[in-house]
Motif scaffolding. Structure first.
Motif, mmCIF file in Angstrom:
data_model
loop_
_atom_site.group_PDB
_atom_site.id
_atom_site.type_symbol
_atom_site.label_atom_id
_atom_site.label_comp_id
_atom_site.label_asym_id
_atom_site.label_seq_id
_atom_site.Cartn_x
_atom_site.Cartn_y
_atom_site.Cartn_z
ATOM 1 N N THR A 1 0.851 -1.180 0.000
ATOM 2 C CA THR A 1 0.000 0.000 0.000
ATOM 3 C C THR A 1 0.895 1.240 0.000
ATOM 4 N N SER A 2 0.267 2.385 -0.132
ATOM 5 C CA SER A 2 1.036 3.633 -0.117
ATOM 6 C C SER A 2 1.821 3.769 1.179
ATOM 7 N N GLU A 3 1.165 3.490 2.296
ATOM 8 C CA GLU A 3 1.833 3.624 3.584
ATOM 9 C C GLU A 3 2.993 2.643 3.713
ATOM 10 N N TRP B 1 4.775 1.337 1.217
ATOM 11 C CA TRP B 1 5.860 1.842 0.377
ATOM 12 C C TRP B 1 6.634 2.927 1.130
ATOM 13 N N ARG B 2 5.871 3.842 1.741
ATOM 14 C CA ARG B 2 6.511 4.958 2.432
ATOM 15 C C ARG B 2 7.387 4.463 3.571
ATOM 16 N N ASP C 1 1.738 8.729 -6.430
ATOM 17 C CA ASP C 1 1.026 9.408 -5.353
ATOM 18 C C ASP C 1 0.874 8.404 -4.227
ATOM 19 N N LEU C 2 1.692 8.544 -3.202
ATOM 20 C CA LEU C 2 1.687 7.555 -2.134
ATOM 21 C C LEU C 2 0.495 7.704 -1.202
ATOM 22 N N ASP D 1 -2.265 6.910 -2.584
ATOM 23 C CA ASP D 1 -3.074 5.862 -3.191
ATOM 24 C C ASP D 1 -2.376 4.529 -3.008
ATOM 25 N N GLY E 1 -0.433 1.200 -3.703
ATOM 26 C CA GLY E 1 0.490 0.720 -4.735
ATOM 27 C C GLY E 1 0.010 -0.591 -5.273
#
Length: 357
Positions: free
Chosen positions: A194-196, A198-199, A345-346, A348, A350
């Motif tokens: 997910t975006s989180e 990935w971050r 756009d993290l 959203d 991944g």
């Protein structure tokens, strides 16, 4: 852009990190057929056949390539293609991971490694995902740094960046090449980051290798796999093996675009200046031989500058088209510029798959 650029790619990783395995899988996957329009050709037939033989052995028996022995460093010359058109010639040197710890820079193996590094425009930091299964904390950072030999890997990266800046060249691009990335699955709730998530992974990489997040550095975070391994055979199921080279070419095109844009601005400035001179000459009432000669020279210069401007604009259009195609290939793995993700756009979810070997 008829001329195919030639670049050096430097694989930096600890012993057993998967440098040789990545190279074998990358070549066998792309030589055997196109993936997303990409293919790969080894310009040395013998070396290409050796790589394919090692890939077949993995698929038949599950046996991974042996760790590169001391004194056995081989440079593999590849051509990367999109469709049938060559887009990039690049060389990769395969060497043993322990060469980073050698003290004698005059030793042949170390000297060859450093020479290849000095002419490389992209550095792949090959990291075993087994050591990235959990978030990096103050308690485990030192252990992970040591296991991945990141302090040793930081030295060649720092050398390459410093040399490029000293010579007025763009800094080499960097790829976080996360091998055996099925090991990352515990970090990802659904197996797809997910975006989180990935971050969080990017934040961990910044803790481990902050130099890559410096101003002026372009980087890619790329989990890869070659397949799965059972006790008596391997299952070839490669993922993302073509993306690092696509990113290397994208970085080259971006640098080329900056160069051509500057040249175009300079040409347009010259055209404006010589056109102004011609207008002044045209306004003269009496056009003696000297004035006519100056007018003829001005017309010649204007024609030359216009031709060069057309060529520069055509180069820019070609660069932009290639950049767009490569950006589509890379839209599901994070690209960073100056430490900031620029292509995703993290906020959203991944959708990039992780990998198994």
């Amino acid at each position: 852009m008829a001329e195919v650029p030639r670049k050096g790619v430097f694989l930096a990783g600890a012993t057993g990190s998967g440098k040789s395995t990545f190279q074998i899988g990358m070549y066998a996957t792309l030589a055997g057929g196109m993936i997303s329009g990409c293919s790969l050709h080894c310009r040395d037939r013998r070396l290409g056949l050796e790589l394919l033989g090692l890939w077949d052995e993995f698929a038949d028996t599950g046996k991974l390539p042996p760790i590169t022995a001391r004194g056995v460093a081989v440079t593999y010359p590849f051509t990367f293609k999109l469709g049938i058109e060559p887009w990039l010639d690049f060389d990769i040197m395969d060497y043993r991971g322990g060469v980073f710890t050698e003290l004698d820079e005059a030793q042949d193996e170390v000297a060859a490694m450093l020479q290849h590094l000095s002419r490389s425009s992209s550095i792949y930091l090959v990291l075993d995902s087994s050591y990235l299964t959990a978030p990096i904390t103050s308690k485990n950072r030192g252990i992970v740094t040591r296991k991945l030999q990141l302090n040793q890997l930081a030295d060649p990266l720092d050398r390459a960046i410093a040399q490029a800046r000293q010579e007025g060249r763009p800094a080499p691009s960097v790829v976080f090449l996360l091998t055996k990335s099925d090991k990352l699955r515990p970090r990802f709730s659904s197996g797809i980051p997910t975006s989180e998530e990935w971050r969080d992974l990017i934040d961990d990489l910044e803790q481990l290798m902050p130099l890559v997040f410096s101003t002026g550095i372009s980087a890619l975070v790329c989990p890869v796999r070659i397949g799965r391994i059972d006790k008596d055979h391997g299952e070839a199921d490669p993922k993302n093996l073509h993306l690092p080279i696509a990113f290397t070419l994208l970085h080259h095109l971006q640098a080329d675009r900056n160069t051509v844009t500057a040249q175009l601005a300079q040409l347009q400035g010259r055209l404006t200046a010589v056109s102004r001179v011609k207008d002044q000459l045209d306004q003269k009432l009496f056009k003696f031989a000297r004035v006519k000669a100056e007018l003829a020279q001005a017309d010649q210069n204007i024609a030359q500058f216009k031709s060069q401007i057309r060529a520069a604009k055509a180069d820019l259009a070609d660069i932009d088209q290639r950049t767009e195609e490569l950006a589509r290939l890379l839209d599901r793995v994070p690209i960073l510029q100056d430490g900031v993700v620029v292509n995703m756009d993290l906020a959203d979810p991944g959708t990039t798959e992780t990998s198994d070997a």
